[in-house]
Design a protein around this motif. Structure first.
Motif, mmCIF file in Angstrom:
data_model
loop_
_atom_site.group_PDB
_atom_site.id
_atom_site.type_symbol
_atom_site.label_atom_id
_atom_site.label_comp_id
_atom_site.label_asym_id
_atom_site.label_seq_id
_atom_site.Cartn_x
_atom_site.Cartn_y
_atom_site.Cartn_z
ATOM 1 N N LEU A 134 5.523 5.273 2.168
ATOM 2 C CA LEU A 134 6.447 4.430 1.988
ATOM 3 C C LEU A 134 7.863 4.542 1.926
ATOM 4 O O LEU A 134 8.586 3.635 1.480
ATOM 5 N N LYS A 137 10.624 2.269 2.811
ATOM 6 C CA LYS A 137 10.530 0.641 2.411
ATOM 7 C C LYS A 137 11.412 0.720 1.048
ATOM 8 O O LYS A 137 11.320 -0.304 0.308
ATOM 9 N N LEU A 145 6.614 -7.154 2.393
ATOM 10 C CA LEU A 145 5.562 -6.183 2.784
ATOM 11 C C LEU A 145 4.266 -6.923 2.919
ATOM 12 O O LEU A 145 4.084 -7.795 2.612
ATOM 13 N N SER A 146 3.430 -6.119 3.700
ATOM 14 C CA SER A 146 1.885 -6.650 4.196
ATOM 15 C C SER A 146 1.149 -6.289 2.732
ATOM 16 O O SER A 146 1.926 -5.496 1.855
ATOM 17 N N GLN A 149 0.705 -2.738 2.077
ATOM 18 C CA GLN A 149 2.215 -2.008 1.510
ATOM 19 C C GLN A 149 2.361 -2.255 0.152
ATOM 20 O O GLN A 149 2.727 -1.389 -0.568
ATOM 21 N N LYS A 150 2.023 -3.689 -0.099
ATOM 22 C CA LYS A 150 2.243 -3.817 -1.551
ATOM 23 C C LYS A 150 1.297 -3.140 -2.546
ATOM 24 O O LYS A 150 1.966 -2.762 -3.545
ATOM 25 N N ARG A 152 0.167 -0.271 -2.060
ATOM 26 C CA ARG A 152 0.954 1.351 -2.088
ATOM 27 C C ARG A 152 2.180 1.398 -2.766
ATOM 28 O O ARG A 152 2.206 2.202 -3.747
ATOM 29 N N THR A 179 -7.528 -2.447 6.385
ATOM 30 C CA THR A 179 -6.693 -2.070 5.423
ATOM 31 C C THR A 179 -6.900 -1.273 4.006
ATOM 32 O O THR A 179 -6.357 -0.411 3.630
ATOM 33 N N THR A 186 -5.628 6.729 1.313
ATOM 34 C CA THR A 186 -4.608 7.185 0.641
ATOM 35 C C THR A 186 -4.799 7.698 -0.751
ATOM 36 O O THR A 186 -4.216 8.641 -1.094
#
Ligand code: ADP
Ligand code: ADP
Length: 236
Positions: A134, A137, A145-146, A149-150, A152, A179, A186
């Motif tokens: 990220l 960002k 953020l999605s 992403q939050k 992450r 997701t 990750t």
């Protein structure tokens, strides 16, 4: 040596009706440095209580909790503060600061600790955002953020103090299945790259099957089964 060791841990709560509820009962468990360890069990099995015993939010009625070789039940306040830096945590609901940028969210635990220079904080934030993919960002706000992403960003924040242990409490429960899969990948990559020990609590067997090398099942506060997963299916 195990990075987390629970020895005959007992934790009860007094209920409003005067009864005593045993949330965790004579539980012993070793988690090795670098492992990806899953804790599963139904709602009320004691999973959250166990995490709270490991991350210093609760102390056991009896038994011992070691993290990084330190017995949490005998630490001074200063040692507790240092030990907290050794344990990162992420949650189902991300728990980001909404009025702070991604940079400030990830920098937050380092600023609280108060022992890092500006340059060091800057470098760590960039390093951790790169780990979760990220980097671009850094100047956005959580609302932009999605969900994935939050989460992450929350992982980057948890890793910023360079903990030995990352505790994950139902980290994918608020995410859709695609997701979830990419987030688990990750986590796996992060475990391989930096060797951080990952402990993941979930009620979803599928999550531990794809990610974890070792799994323990909790039932009514007791560890009823423990096994190794032969081939977690997330790419290694
Ligand atoms: P899980 O995370 O597996 O759902 P928990 O560890 O949250 O299980 O809770 C196990 C049980 O312990 C719950 O059913 C709850 O009744 C009890 N419990 C947990 N924390 C407290 C508390 N602070 N006070 C009273 N009871 C609690
Ligand atoms: P104080 O009472 O000095 O403000 P704390 O409430 O943080 O400090 O902790 C009091 C004592 O409880 C500490 O000395 C520590 O050893 C112990 N303690 C706190 N959390 C835990 C935990 N999760 N497991 C074991 N011991 C703990």
């Amino acid at each position: 040596a195990p990075v987390i060791r629970l020895q005959s841990v007992q934790k009860s709560f007094a209920l409003p009706n005067g009864e005593v509820f045993d949330a965790v009962q004579s539980l012993s468990l070793d988690i090795q440095q670098g492992d990806v360890f899953g804790l599963i069990g139904k709602s009320g099995a004691g999973k959250s209580t166990l995490l709270r015993l490991i991350n210093l939010l609760e102390r056991p009625d009896s038994g011992q909790v070691f993290v990084g070789g330190r017995d949490l039940t005998t630490l001074s306040r200063r040692e507790l503060r240092d030990t907290r830096q050794n344990i990162g945590m992420i949650f189902q609901q991300f728990n980001l600061l909404q009025n702070a940028t991604v940079f400030d969210n990830v920098a937050f635990p380092l600023k609280i600790h108060g022992r890092h220079s500006k340059a060091e904080i800057n470098a760590r934030v960039r390093e951790c955002l790169a780990l979760v993919g990220l980097a671009e960002k850094i100047d956005t706000y959580p609302a932009q953020l999605s969900g994935g992403q939050k989460q992450r960003v929350a992982i980057a924040r948890a890793l910023a103090p360079r903990p030995q242990v990352l505790l994950c409490d139902e980290p994918t429960s608020a995410l859709d299945s695609e997701t979830t899969r990419s987030l688990l990948e990750t986590l796996r990559e992060i475990n391989q790259k930096i060797g951080v020990t990952i402990v993941i609590v979930t009620h979803e067997l599928s999550v531990v099957e794809v990610l974890c090398r070792n799994v323990a099942i909790l039932e009514k506060g007791r560890l009823v089964e423990q096994f190794a997963v032969d081939a977690p299916s997330v790419e290694r």
